[in-house]
Design a protein around this motif. Structure first.
Motif, PDB file in Angstrom:
ATOM      1  N   LYS A  88       0.865  -1.093  -0.159  1.00 51.34           N
ATOM      2  CA  LYS A  88      -0.125  -0.005   0.004  1.00 51.34           C
ATOM      3  C   LYS A  88       0.818   1.275   0.092  1.00 51.34           C
ATOM      4  O   LYS A  88       1.818   1.369   0.880  1.00 51.34           O
ATOM      5  N   HIS A 335      -8.106   6.496   3.498  1.00 49.22           N
ATOM      6  CA  HIS A 335      -8.998   5.248   3.706  1.00 49.22           C
ATOM      7  C   HIS A 335      -9.438   4.841   2.118  1.00 49.22           C
ATOM      8  O   HIS A 335     -10.232   3.837   2.087  1.00 49.22           O
ATOM      9  N   ALA A 403     -10.939   3.008  -2.702  1.00 47.88           N
ATOM     10  CA  ALA A 403      -9.799   1.931  -2.362  1.00 47.88           C
ATOM     11  C   ALA A 403     -10.008   0.799  -3.427  1.00 47.88           C
ATOM     12  O   ALA A 403     -11.227   0.617  -3.720  1.00 47.88           O
ATOM     13  N   ARG A 405     -11.192  -2.355  -4.629  1.00 51.25           N
ATOM     14  CA  ARG A 405     -12.210  -3.494  -4.019  1.00 51.25           C
ATOM     15  C   ARG A 405     -11.456  -4.758  -3.833  1.00 51.25           C
ATOM     16  O   ARG A 405     -12.119  -5.320  -2.695  1.00 51.25           O
ATOM     17  N   GLU A 406     -10.519  -5.432  -4.390  1.00 51.82           N
ATOM     18  CA  GLU A 406      -9.887  -6.564  -4.187  1.00 51.82           C
ATOM     19  C   GLU A 406      -8.777  -6.224  -3.201  1.00 51.82           C
ATOM     20  O   GLU A 406      -8.059  -7.292  -2.588  1.00 51.82           O
ATOM     21  N   GLY A 407      -8.671  -5.350  -2.502  1.00 47.64           N
ATOM     22  CA  GLY A 407      -7.509  -5.138  -1.450  1.00 47.64           C
ATOM     23  C   GLY A 407      -6.217  -4.490  -2.305  1.00 47.64           C
ATOM     24  O   GLY A 407      -6.069  -4.917  -3.490  1.00 47.64           O
ATOM     25  N   TRP A 408      -5.303  -3.859  -1.475  1.00 54.21           N
ATOM     26  CA  TRP A 408      -4.024  -3.370  -2.257  1.00 54.21           C
ATOM     27  C   TRP A 408      -2.990  -4.489  -2.451  1.00 54.21           C
ATOM     28  O   TRP A 408      -2.403  -4.341  -3.654  1.00 54.21           O
ATOM     29  N   THR A 409      -2.949  -5.385  -1.870  1.00 51.60           N
ATOM     30  CA  THR A 409      -2.050  -6.559  -2.441  1.00 51.60           C
ATOM     31  C   THR A 409      -2.394  -7.225  -3.661  1.00 51.60           C
ATOM     32  O   THR A 409      -1.630  -7.239  -4.522  1.00 51.60           O
ATOM     33  N   ALA A 417      -4.750 -11.740  -3.433  1.00 54.18           N
ATOM     34  CA  ALA A 417      -4.018 -11.541  -2.247  1.00 54.18           C
ATOM     35  C   ALA A 417      -3.905 -13.037  -1.647  1.00 54.18           C
ATOM     36  O   ALA A 417      -4.646 -13.970  -1.672  1.00 54.18           O
ATOM     37  N   ALA A 428      -8.196 -13.929   2.284  1.00 53.72           N
ATOM     38  CA  ALA A 428      -7.037 -12.921   2.699  1.00 53.72           C
ATOM     39  C   ALA A 428      -7.663 -12.049   3.779  1.00 53.72           C
ATOM     40  O   ALA A 428      -8.767 -11.612   3.685  1.00 53.72           O
ATOM     41  N   GLY A 430      -8.187  -8.303   5.287  1.00 55.94           N
ATOM     42  CA  GLY A 430      -8.525  -7.111   4.804  1.00 55.94           C
ATOM     43  C   GLY A 430      -7.350  -6.161   4.800  1.00 55.94           C
ATOM     44  O   GLY A 430      -6.415  -6.213   5.615  1.00 55.94           O
ATOM     45  N   GLN A 431      -7.108  -5.538   3.581  1.00 58.11           N
ATOM     46  CA  GLN A 431      -5.962  -4.631   3.315  1.00 58.11           C
ATOM     47  C   GLN A 431      -6.248  -3.242   4.059  1.00 58.11           C
ATOM     48  O   GLN A 431      -7.424  -2.721   4.047  1.00 58.11           O
TER      49      GLN A 431
END
Length: 431
Positions: A88, A335, A403, A405-409, A417, A428, A430-431
């Motif tokens: 991130k 966020h 943000a 949708r699938e998370g930062w990773t 992730a 996974a 949550g990011q």
């Protein structure tokens, strides 16, 4: 003397302007401290640490400036590094000041201390005429105006001395000295929006010259030089009233600038425009109102009281509204898409100093948070230059406050992730 913009965002807005310095400060410019022993408890002699080795000084021109080596880094400031796969991005926040100069309000020196106390560096956009005493005003030859004309006036010798002291300290603390140019001409009849590329080059050359010759122009030959080569250090600026950006950017690119912050945009990841990083001013919510305005004290001042002194009973509310608008912009970036937050201000006490208190509260609230870096524009440009262009392209697909949708990773690796270790098949975290 104030100048105004004409920018619409839900309602007609006024935008950034500089005001003339309100007087000269009462400080004594550069300060020195003696070394040696000092009396400790019960009269015992305390050992005083040896002073740090002095930096080599190579005077430039009349000695107003000097090359003293690379700029010292703020303690603990991480070097710009390429973002690792799936990581991130940090939340960058840039606090900047138009027309920076030290006057009797001593806001320049005050916010230097606020920055140091809250792990921040900033950008100070110096107006070149604040380095020129009024009796030498004819040295300024503004484009499309008579010699010696300035819509924000000039300084006096004491004011130049006080401003030099603050610029010297600010640079040694890791802050950036940019430019707000000189006479601050806005609107029709010779305003910067009408200037040619050649006009901008003349204005930039004069802004540099006033910094590089303040000793000659003030007679303060015995004072310490500014510890930087302004030809090397000056890499960006903000135009008066955010006007004239297109021709300025062409001139700036040809002169080796790296960024411009004279436009208006949403809170999204920046891109290069005409070869320069476009680090434009941004729109943030105005709490309690149905529109957004620029992240600048003057814009809230214009919307709240028409850029005039308002009722004292409203000052506290207006200050909170400005602070809360900046914090709402911060929270939706922090966020959401993590786009850098760009904030601009003036060393002014409009509406009883409400905006200065709001900015200080914002600095104290955001700059001490984990994952937040309060940096100068130059530091932000350094980080952007270090990134993989494909990563930046991907970040630019995120909208205001969005943000991944699938998370930062997953977003920054192109794949899902990873599951937490030891729990096969688990979703996974949550990011």
């Amino acid at each position: 003397m104030l100048a105004t913009h004409r920018i619409a965002a839900g309602v007609a807005l006024a935008a950034a302007c500089s005001a003339a310095l309100a007087g000269c400060g009462t400080g004594d410019g550069a300060h020195t401290r003696g070394t040696g022993s000092r009396e400790g408890a019960y009269g015992a002699k305390e050992a005083v640490p040896a002073p740090a080795p002095k930096r080599a000084v190579r005077l430039i021109g009349d000695g107003s400036t000097a090359y003293t080596g690379p700029q010292p880094a703020r303690p603990g400031q991480p070097r710009p590094e390429r973002l690792g796969p799936g990581r991130k991005p940090p939340q960058f926040v840039v606090f900047s000041w138009d027309g920076a100069g030290e006057d009797s309000q001593k806001l320049f020196s005050h916010f230097r201390e606020v920055a140091k106390a809250n792990n921040a560096t900033m950008t100070y956009f110096l107006s070149g005429v604040y380095m020129l005493p009024g009796e030498k005003r004819e040295l300024y030859r503004p484009p499309r105006h008579e010699p010696g004309r300035s819509d924000i006036g000039f300084n006096d010798v004491r004011g130049v001395s006080d401003t030099v002291a603050q610029l010297r300290g600010a640079w040694l603390e890791g802050n950036e000295v940019g430019t707000h140019f000189n006479g601050h001409f806005c609107g029709p009849d010779g305003g910067v929006g009408e200037w040619s590329v050649a006009d901008w080059k003349s204005e930039i050359a004069q802004a540099k010259a006033f910094v590089k010759s303040w000793k000659t122009n003030t007679g303060l030959a015995d004072q310490e030089p500014l510890p930087f080569d302004y030809e090397r250090e000056l890499v960006g600026g903000r135009t008066p009233c955010l006007e004239g950006q297109e021709n300025f950017m062409q001139a700036a690119r040809e002169l080796g600038f790296r960024y411009d912050t004279s436009g208006v945009t949403d809170q999204v990841w920046p891109r290069k425009k005409n070869g320069l990083w476009d680090l434009s001013m941004q729109l943030v919510p105005v709490p309690g109102r149905a529109f957004e305005t620029l992240t600048m004290d003057y814009n809230f001042y214009a919307n709240q009281s028409g850029a005039r002194a308002g009722a004292p009973a409203r000052h506290a509310y207006w200050g909170r509204q400005f602070r809360d608008g900046l914090l709402k912009g911060f929270e939706r970036a922090f966020h959401g898409n993590r786009a850098p937050l760009i904030i601009g201000n003036h060393f002014e006490s409009w509406n009883g100093g409400a905006y200065m208190r709001a900015v200080e509260d914002t600095i104290k609230t955001v700059c001490t948070k984990a994952e937040v870096r309060c940096v100068s524009f130059r530091e932000l440009a350094d980080w952007l230059d270090a990134q993989d262009p494909e990563t930046l392209d991907r970040l630019r697909t995120l909208k205001v406050g969005q943000a991944p949708r699938e998370g930062w990773t997953a977003f920054l690796t192109g794949g899902p992730a990873p599951a937490p270790k030891g729990v096969p098949g688990a979703p996974a975290a949550g990011q």
